[in-house]
Design a protein around this motif. Structure first.
Motif, PDB file in Angstrom:
ATOM      1  N   GLY A  30       0.823  -1.215   0.000  1.00  0.00           N
ATOM      2  CA  GLY A  30       0.000   0.000   0.000  1.00  0.00           C
ATOM      3  C   GLY A  30       0.850   1.256   0.000  1.00  0.00           C
ATOM      4  N   PHE A  31       1.928   1.263   0.803  1.00  0.00           N
ATOM      5  CA  PHE A  31       2.829   2.416   0.821  1.00  0.00           C
ATOM      6  C   PHE A  31       3.553   2.565  -0.510  1.00  0.00           C
ATOM      7  N   ALA A  32       3.865   1.473  -1.185  1.00  0.00           N
ATOM      8  CA  ALA A  32       4.551   1.534  -2.476  1.00  0.00           C
ATOM      9  C   ALA A  32       3.626   2.065  -3.573  1.00  0.00           C
ATOM     10  N   LEU A  33       2.328   1.875  -3.419  1.00  0.00           N
ATOM     11  CA  LEU A  33       1.391   2.359  -4.430  1.00  0.00           C
ATOM     12  C   LEU A  33       1.286   3.882  -4.447  1.00  0.00           C
ATOM     13  N   VAL A  34       1.524   4.518  -3.320  1.00  0.00           N
ATOM     14  CA  VAL A  34       1.373   5.981  -3.241  1.00  0.00           C
ATOM     15  C   VAL A  34       2.351   6.694  -4.181  1.00  0.00           C
ATOM     16  N   PRO A  35       3.675   6.405  -4.128  1.00  0.00           N
ATOM     17  CA  PRO A  35       4.552   7.086  -5.083  1.00  0.00           C
ATOM     18  C   PRO A  35       4.298   6.682  -6.537  1.00  0.00           C
ATOM     19  N   VAL A  36       3.806   5.470  -6.759  1.00  0.00           N
ATOM     20  CA  VAL A  36       3.467   5.062  -8.123  1.00  0.00           C
ATOM     21  C   VAL A  36       2.336   5.934  -8.662  1.00  0.00           C
ATOM     22  N   VAL A  37       1.334   6.190  -7.845  1.00  0.00           N
ATOM     23  CA  VAL A  37       0.222   7.051  -8.257  1.00  0.00           C
ATOM     24  C   VAL A  37       0.733   8.466  -8.536  1.00  0.00           C
ATOM     25  N   ILE A  38       1.607   8.967  -7.676  1.00  0.00           N
ATOM     26  CA  ILE A  38       2.166  10.307  -7.880  1.00  0.00           C
ATOM     27  C   ILE A  38       2.956  10.362  -9.184  1.00  0.00           C
ATOM     28  N   LEU A  39       3.741   9.325  -9.465  1.00  0.00           N
ATOM     29  CA  LEU A  39       4.517   9.291 -10.706  1.00  0.00           C
ATOM     30  C   LEU A  39       3.624   9.239 -11.944  1.00  0.00           C
ATOM     31  N   ILE A  40       2.546   8.492 -11.877  1.00  0.00           N
ATOM     32  CA  ILE A  40       1.631   8.395 -13.024  1.00  0.00           C
ATOM     33  C   ILE A  40       0.997   9.749 -13.315  1.00  0.00           C
ATOM     34  N   VAL A  41       0.502  10.414 -12.276  1.00  0.00           N
ATOM     35  CA  VAL A  41      -0.134  11.718 -12.466  1.00  0.00           C
ATOM     36  C   VAL A  41       0.881  12.737 -12.979  1.00  0.00           C
ATOM     37  N   THR A  42       2.086  12.716 -12.435  1.00  0.00           N
ATOM     38  CA  THR A  42       3.122  13.642 -12.889  1.00  0.00           C
ATOM     39  C   THR A  42       3.506  13.375 -14.340  1.00  0.00           C
ATOM     40  N   ALA A  43       3.662  12.111 -14.698  1.00  0.00           N
ATOM     41  CA  ALA A  43       4.039  11.766 -16.071  1.00  0.00           C
ATOM     42  C   ALA A  43       2.974  12.205 -17.070  1.00  0.00           C
TER      43      ALA A  43
END
Length: 112
Positions: free
Chosen positions: A61-74
């Motif tokens: 769950g904690f690993a999903l948070v930066p993945v979501v941030i990276l997707i939105v930023t990309a």
């Protein structure tokens, strides 16, 4: 304006605005569910053995948070000066990726 640069027309701007609104709202939803999945372990009964009740579920769950941030930023960066078709394709890929993150986080919550 220089000869080699081109301005962004109204259709491109409208397509980008709509796509980014959907992606940012999807990112907020997926990020919130990922945070809930990360903290699901603290609401479990002492003998529970589901993925959401283990440390590995919290770490996922904690690993999903930066993945979501990276997707939105990309998606935000890649749609900066694109044509409407490019904006829609990149936004669609971003939305599908955010949906996958949301479903993984929901799966973690479902096992808690």
């Amino acid at each position: 304006m220089a000869r080699h640069s081109r301005g962004v027309d109204g259709r491109s701007r409208a397509a980008r605005r709509i796509v980014l609104t959907v992606v940012w709202l999807g990112g907020l939803a997926a990020g919130l569910v990922a945070l809930l999945a990360a903290s699901a372990k603290y609401g479990c009964m002492p003998g529970s053995s589901g993925l959401g009740c283990r440390t590995s579920g919290s770490m996922l769950g904690f690993a999903l948070v930066p993945v979501v941030i990276l997707i939105v930023t990309a998606v935000t960066v890649l749609t900066d000066r694109g044509e409407p078709r490019h904006v829609i394709v990149v936004g669609g890929v971003g939305i599908v990726a955010l949906l996958a993150c949301f479903l993984v986080a929901e799966g973690i919550l479902g096992t808690a």
